[in-house]
Design a protein around this motif. Structure first.
Motif, PDB file in Angstrom:
ATOM      1  N   MET A   1     -12.866   1.083  -2.001  1.00  0.00           N
ATOM      2  CA  MET A   1     -12.279   1.020  -3.323  1.00  0.00           C
ATOM      3  C   MET A   1     -11.318  -0.165  -3.375  1.00  0.00           C
ATOM      4  N   ASN A   2     -11.356  -0.904  -4.454  1.00  0.00           N
ATOM      5  CA  ASN A   2     -10.458  -2.037  -4.648  1.00  0.00           C
ATOM      6  C   ASN A   2      -9.061  -1.561  -5.028  1.00  0.00           C
ATOM      7  N   ARG A   3      -8.079  -2.396  -4.706  1.00  0.00           N
ATOM      8  CA  ARG A   3      -6.694  -2.142  -5.081  1.00  0.00           C
ATOM      9  C   ARG A   3      -6.177  -3.426  -5.711  1.00  0.00           C
ATOM     10  N   PHE A   4      -5.606  -3.336  -6.908  1.00  0.00           N
ATOM     11  CA  PHE A   4      -5.039  -4.500  -7.574  1.00  0.00           C
ATOM     12  C   PHE A   4      -3.807  -4.948  -6.801  1.00  0.00           C
ATOM     13  N   HIS A   5      -3.589  -6.258  -6.730  1.00  0.00           N
ATOM     14  CA  HIS A   5      -2.466  -6.828  -5.986  1.00  0.00           C
ATOM     15  C   HIS A   5      -1.643  -7.722  -6.897  1.00  0.00           C
ATOM     16  N   VAL A   6      -0.339  -7.547  -6.868  1.00  0.00           N
ATOM     17  CA  VAL A   6       0.606  -8.395  -7.594  1.00  0.00           C
ATOM     18  C   VAL A   6       1.670  -8.822  -6.594  1.00  0.00           C
ATOM     19  N   HIS A   7       1.956 -10.117  -6.543  1.00  0.00           N
ATOM     20  CA  HIS A   7       3.017 -10.630  -5.674  1.00  0.00           C
ATOM     21  C   HIS A   7       4.015 -11.385  -6.540  1.00  0.00           C
ATOM     22  N   LEU A   8       5.263 -10.927  -6.518  1.00  0.00           N
ATOM     23  CA  LEU A   8       6.335 -11.564  -7.273  1.00  0.00           C
ATOM     24  C   LEU A   8       7.293 -12.277  -6.333  1.00  0.00           C
ATOM     25  N   GLU A  27       9.782   4.816  -1.620  1.00  0.00           N
ATOM     26  CA  GLU A  27      10.210   3.723  -0.757  1.00  0.00           C
ATOM     27  C   GLU A  27       9.031   2.771  -0.503  1.00  0.00           C
ATOM     28  N   PRO A  28       9.306   1.505  -0.241  1.00  0.00           N
ATOM     29  CA  PRO A  28       8.223   0.585   0.082  1.00  0.00           C
ATOM     30  C   PRO A  28       7.583   0.940   1.427  1.00  0.00           C
ATOM     31  N   ALA A  29       6.318   0.575   1.573  1.00  0.00           N
ATOM     32  CA  ALA A  29       5.595   0.794   2.829  1.00  0.00           C
ATOM     33  C   ALA A  29       6.028  -0.203   3.897  1.00  0.00           C
ATOM     34  N   VAL A  30       6.450  -1.386   3.471  1.00  0.00           N
ATOM     35  CA  VAL A  30       6.888  -2.449   4.376  1.00  0.00           C
ATOM     36  C   VAL A  30       8.179  -3.035   3.814  1.00  0.00           C
ATOM     37  N   VAL A  31       9.186  -3.201   4.675  1.00  0.00           N
ATOM     38  CA  VAL A  31      10.420  -3.888   4.294  1.00  0.00           C
ATOM     39  C   VAL A  31      10.788  -4.841   5.423  1.00  0.00           C
ATOM     40  N   MET A  39       2.488   0.320  -1.489  1.00  0.00           N
ATOM     41  CA  MET A  39       1.062   0.621  -1.593  1.00  0.00           C
ATOM     42  C   MET A  39       0.955   1.886  -2.446  1.00  0.00           C
ATOM     43  N   LEU A  40       0.728   1.686  -3.732  1.00  0.00           N
ATOM     44  CA  LEU A  40       0.746   2.791  -4.687  1.00  0.00           C
ATOM     45  C   LEU A  40      -0.661   3.329  -4.936  1.00  0.00           C
ATOM     46  N   ASP A  41      -0.752   4.626  -5.183  1.00  0.00           N
ATOM     47  CA  ASP A  41      -2.033   5.242  -5.505  1.00  0.00           C
ATOM     48  C   ASP A  41      -2.190   5.522  -6.993  1.00  0.00           C
ATOM     49  N   ASP A  42      -1.084   5.532  -7.732  1.00  0.00           N
ATOM     50  CA  ASP A  42      -1.158   5.799  -9.168  1.00  0.00           C
ATOM     51  C   ASP A  42      -0.146   4.933  -9.905  1.00  0.00           C
ATOM     52  N   PRO A  43      -0.546   3.765 -10.336  1.00  0.00           N
ATOM     53  CA  PRO A  43      -1.886   3.178 -10.281  1.00  0.00           C
ATOM     54  C   PRO A  43      -2.166   2.633  -8.879  1.00  0.00           C
ATOM     55  N   ARG A  44      -3.426   2.467  -8.555  1.00  0.00           N
ATOM     56  CA  ARG A  44      -3.824   1.936  -7.238  1.00  0.00           C
ATOM     57  C   ARG A  44      -3.436   0.465  -7.186  1.00  0.00           C
ATOM     58  N   LEU A  45      -2.306   0.182  -6.526  1.00  0.00           N
ATOM     59  CA  LEU A  45      -1.684  -1.128  -6.593  1.00  0.00           C
ATOM     60  C   LEU A  45      -1.029  -1.494  -5.269  1.00  0.00           C
TER      61      LEU A  45
END
Length: 159
Positions: A1-8, A27-31, A39-45
């Motif tokens: 399944m694809n996951r949309f990616h946004v980098h700010l 909390e973030p998955a990586v800091v 890594m969010l599941d709702d929305p898959r992001l």
């Protein structure tokens, strides 16, 4: 399944960490000192922020896939879209190891399609060469990626 990616790109990582942690209610998955990822599941992001000295705002968009086969299929779709596609195999970037495909849409928005297969201890593979300048994971234009061979190559930042 694809996951949309946004980098700010962000000016102050701590302020943005607080804001997005509250917005996403997790909390973030990586800091890291200069980077965070949810890594969010709702929305898959896959939502990432970095404070690397680049202008604040959207750095790039993308699609994360779960396998090399899915990346190859996505690469065929990118080719069909008619823009230049620059492959970046076995990249170390954003504290991860990934195979990537970079392109730009007709307006110049950078798109990163990738399959992550491992973690990395540095923001990008050339951090030591750029110790005086934080690495920026976002790729330059595909032509520049093709000429440097990496999304975060020192030649794009360490002048």
């Amino acid at each position: 399944m694809n996951r949309f990616h946004v980098h700010l790109n962000v000016a102050r990582l701590d302020d943005s960490l607080r804001f997005y942690t509250r917005l996403f209610a997790r909390e973030p998955a990586v800091v890291k000192a200069d980077y965070a990822k949810w890594m969010l599941d709702d929305p898959r992001l896959n939502f990432a922020i970095s404070a690397t000295g680049r202008a604040p705002g959207v750095d790039h968009l993308g699609l994360q896939v779960d396998s090399g086969e899915e990346l190859a299929a996505l690469g065929q779709r990118l080719d069909a879209a008619g823009q230049t596609v620059a492959p970046e195999p076995d990249a170390t970037c954003c504290y991860a190891r990934s195979d990537k495909l970079w392109t730009q849409d007709p307006q110049g928005t950078r798109w990163e399609s990738f399959h992550t297969f491992g973690d990395a201890v540095t923001y990008y593979a050339g951090d030591q060469a750029c110790a005086d300048h934080s690495a920026a994971c976002a790729a330059p234009a595909p032509a520049a990626v093709a000429s440097t061979g990496a999304c975060c190559a020192p030649s794009t930042r360490c002048a």
